[in-house]
Scaffold this motif. Structure first.
Motif, PDB file in Angstrom:
ATOM      1  N   LEU A  45       0.841  -1.198   0.000  1.00  0.00           N
ATOM      2  CA  LEU A  45       0.000   0.000   0.000  1.00  0.00           C
ATOM      3  C   LEU A  45       0.872   1.243   0.000  1.00  0.00           C
ATOM      4  O   LEU A  45       1.761   1.379   0.846  1.00  0.00           O
ATOM      5  N   PRO A  46       0.638   2.165  -0.925  1.00  0.00           N
ATOM      6  CA  PRO A  46       1.444   3.384  -0.982  1.00  0.00           C
ATOM      7  C   PRO A  46       1.303   4.212   0.302  1.00  0.00           C
ATOM      8  O   PRO A  46       0.249   4.207   0.953  1.00  0.00           O
ATOM      9  N   LYS A  47       2.363   4.902   0.633  1.00  0.00           N
ATOM     10  CA  LYS A  47       2.372   5.764   1.811  1.00  0.00           C
ATOM     11  C   LYS A  47       1.181   6.722   1.747  1.00  0.00           C
ATOM     12  O   LYS A  47       0.852   7.246   0.700  1.00  0.00           O
ATOM     13  N   GLY A  48       0.533   6.892   2.885  1.00  0.00           N
ATOM     14  CA  GLY A  48      -0.599   7.800   2.972  1.00  0.00           C
ATOM     15  C   GLY A  48      -1.943   7.170   2.652  1.00  0.00           C
ATOM     16  O   GLY A  48      -2.957   7.853   2.676  1.00  0.00           O
ATOM     17  N   GLN A  49      -1.968   5.874   2.347  1.00  0.00           N
ATOM     18  CA  GLN A  49      -3.241   5.229   2.006  1.00  0.00           C
ATOM     19  C   GLN A  49      -3.752   4.279   3.074  1.00  0.00           C
ATOM     20  O   GLN A  49      -4.795   3.663   2.907  1.00  0.00           O
ATOM     21  N   ALA A  50      -3.012   4.141   4.165  1.00  0.00           N
ATOM     22  CA  ALA A  50      -3.462   3.308   5.281  1.00  0.00           C
ATOM     23  C   ALA A  50      -3.091   4.017   6.579  1.00  0.00           C
ATOM     24  O   ALA A  50      -1.975   4.506   6.726  1.00  0.00           O
ATOM     25  N   PHE A  51      -4.054   4.087   7.490  1.00  0.00           N
ATOM     26  CA  PHE A  51      -3.835   4.825   8.729  1.00  0.00           C
ATOM     27  C   PHE A  51      -4.231   3.994   9.936  1.00  0.00           C
ATOM     28  O   PHE A  51      -5.165   3.205   9.890  1.00  0.00           O
ATOM     29  N   THR A  52      -3.505   4.168  11.015  1.00  0.00           N
ATOM     30  CA  THR A  52      -3.826   3.610  12.324  1.00  0.00           C
ATOM     31  C   THR A  52      -3.704   4.755  13.315  1.00  0.00           C
ATOM     32  O   THR A  52      -2.655   5.407  13.367  1.00  0.00           O
ATOM     33  N   ASP A  53      -4.740   5.005  14.062  1.00  0.00           N
ATOM     34  CA  ASP A  53      -4.741   6.076  15.056  1.00  0.00           C
ATOM     35  C   ASP A  53      -4.325   7.416  14.417  1.00  0.00           C
ATOM     36  O   ASP A  53      -3.520   8.156  14.972  1.00  0.00           O
ATOM     37  N   TYR A  54      -4.840   7.694  13.225  1.00  0.00           N
ATOM     38  CA  TYR A  54      -4.657   8.956  12.505  1.00  0.00           C
ATOM     39  C   TYR A  54      -3.229   9.232  12.042  1.00  0.00           C
ATOM     40  O   TYR A  54      -2.874  10.358  11.748  1.00  0.00           O
ATOM     41  N   THR A  55      -2.398   8.193  11.992  1.00  0.00           N
ATOM     42  CA  THR A  55      -1.050   8.342  11.443  1.00  0.00           C
ATOM     43  C   THR A  55      -0.827   7.228  10.432  1.00  0.00           C
ATOM     44  O   THR A  55      -1.546   6.228  10.407  1.00  0.00           O
ATOM     45  N   ASP A  56       0.202   7.396   9.592  1.00  0.00           N
ATOM     46  CA  ASP A  56       0.522   6.342   8.625  1.00  0.00           C
ATOM     47  C   ASP A  56       0.669   5.012   9.354  1.00  0.00           C
ATOM     48  O   ASP A  56       1.385   4.911  10.351  1.00  0.00           O
ATOM     49  N   SER A  57      -0.010   4.023   8.853  1.00  0.00           N
ATOM     50  CA  SER A  57      -0.040   2.715   9.500  1.00  0.00           C
ATOM     51  C   SER A  57       1.278   1.978   9.306  1.00  0.00           C
ATOM     52  O   SER A  57       1.940   2.104   8.278  1.00  0.00           O
ATOM     53  N   GLN A  58       1.616   1.207  10.299  1.00  0.00           N
ATOM     54  CA  GLN A  58       2.723   0.251  10.207  1.00  0.00           C
ATOM     55  C   GLN A  58       2.189  -1.156  10.439  1.00  0.00           C
ATOM     56  O   GLN A  58       2.935  -2.069  10.755  1.00  0.00           O
ATOM     57  N   SER A  59       0.882  -1.309  10.270  1.00  0.00           N
ATOM     58  CA  SER A  59       0.233  -2.600  10.496  1.00  0.00           C
ATOM     59  C   SER A  59       0.398  -3.519   9.290  1.00  0.00           C
ATOM     60  O   SER A  59       0.590  -3.066   8.165  1.00  0.00           O
ATOM     61  N   SER A  60       0.295  -4.799   9.565  1.00  0.00           N
ATOM     62  CA  SER A  60       0.325  -5.830   8.535  1.00  0.00           C
ATOM     63  C   SER A  60      -0.957  -6.648   8.667  1.00  0.00           C
ATOM     64  O   SER A  60      -1.375  -6.961   9.781  1.00  0.00           O
ATOM     65  N   MET A  61      -1.555  -6.984   7.527  1.00  0.00           N
ATOM     66  CA  MET A  61      -2.756  -7.815   7.522  1.00  0.00           C
ATOM     67  C   MET A  61      -2.480  -9.053   6.676  1.00  0.00           C
ATOM     68  O   MET A  61      -2.147  -8.930   5.498  1.00  0.00           O
ATOM     69  N   ILE A  62      -2.608 -10.212   7.300  1.00  0.00           N
ATOM     70  CA  ILE A  62      -2.324 -11.476   6.633  1.00  0.00           C
ATOM     71  C   ILE A  62      -3.605 -12.312   6.662  1.00  0.00           C
ATOM     72  O   ILE A  62      -4.094 -12.667   7.733  1.00  0.00           O
ATOM     73  N   THR A  63      -4.149 -12.590   5.480  1.00  0.00           N
ATOM     74  CA  THR A  63      -5.377 -13.377   5.363  1.00  0.00           C
ATOM     75  C   THR A  63      -5.066 -14.608   4.527  1.00  0.00           C
ATOM     76  O   THR A  63      -4.621 -14.481   3.384  1.00  0.00           O
ATOM     77  N   LEU A  64      -5.281 -15.772   5.110  1.00  0.00           N
ATOM     78  CA  LEU A  64      -4.965 -17.027   4.443  1.00  0.00           C
ATOM     79  C   LEU A  64      -6.228 -17.857   4.255  1.00  0.00           C
ATOM     80  O   LEU A  64      -7.132 -17.816   5.086  1.00  0.00           O
TER      81      LEU A  64
END
Length: 150
Positions: A45-64
């Protein structure tokens, strides 16, 4: 072939980390779920397109994807093992990693719904983009990855 969709932020991890994480996903899947082929699709995901707590996200989502009727205790073992390996590799805290092991029917519905929201031209563009990503991955020995913006 089963699928895994991984969403991370662009430039969040090094290529070496992504290759390590990809190997860990495959190893945990083979150990806890099935030894059948697993296609991992990495969405950067390009910078600025995912947010956590109103800041750029550093989260990872893994769906299997897993077989229908997959036992809950096996699901928990798989997700616990993968989370431990993932966090050891990335240094993320538990609140930055979301894991899901979704049964085949529901996974298929989710996967199809993403395609249905696209026009026929958008679907064609997605298919071309995926084919290019798969060819590049096979030639370079890296995981399949792409920017999901069409």
């Amino acid at each position: 072939m089963r699928k895994a969709l991984i969403a991370i932020q662009a430039e969040q991890f090094s290529e070496a980390q992504i290759q390590t994480l990809d190997r860990l996903i495959h190893a945990n899947y083979a150990q806890h779920v099935s030894d059948e082929a697993l296609l991992t699709i990495w969405n950067h995901l390009p910078k600025g397109q995912a947010f956590t707590d109103y800041t750029d996200s550093q989260s990872s989502m893994i769906t299997l994807e897993c077989p229908n009727g997959f036992a809950q205790e096996k699901r928990v073992r798989m997700l616990t093992a993968l989370e431990s390996d993932w966090r050891a590799t990335t240094g993320q805290n538990p609140h930055e990693v979301m894991l899901a092991l979704v049964e085949q029917d529901l996974f298929g519905t989710l996967f199809a719904s993403n395609q249905q929201r696209l026009s026929w031209m958008g679907r064609l563009n997605l298919i071309v983009k995926m084919i290019k990503s798969i060819v590049h991955a096979r030639l370079s020995g890296s995981p399949v990855s792409f920017n999901p913006n069409l």
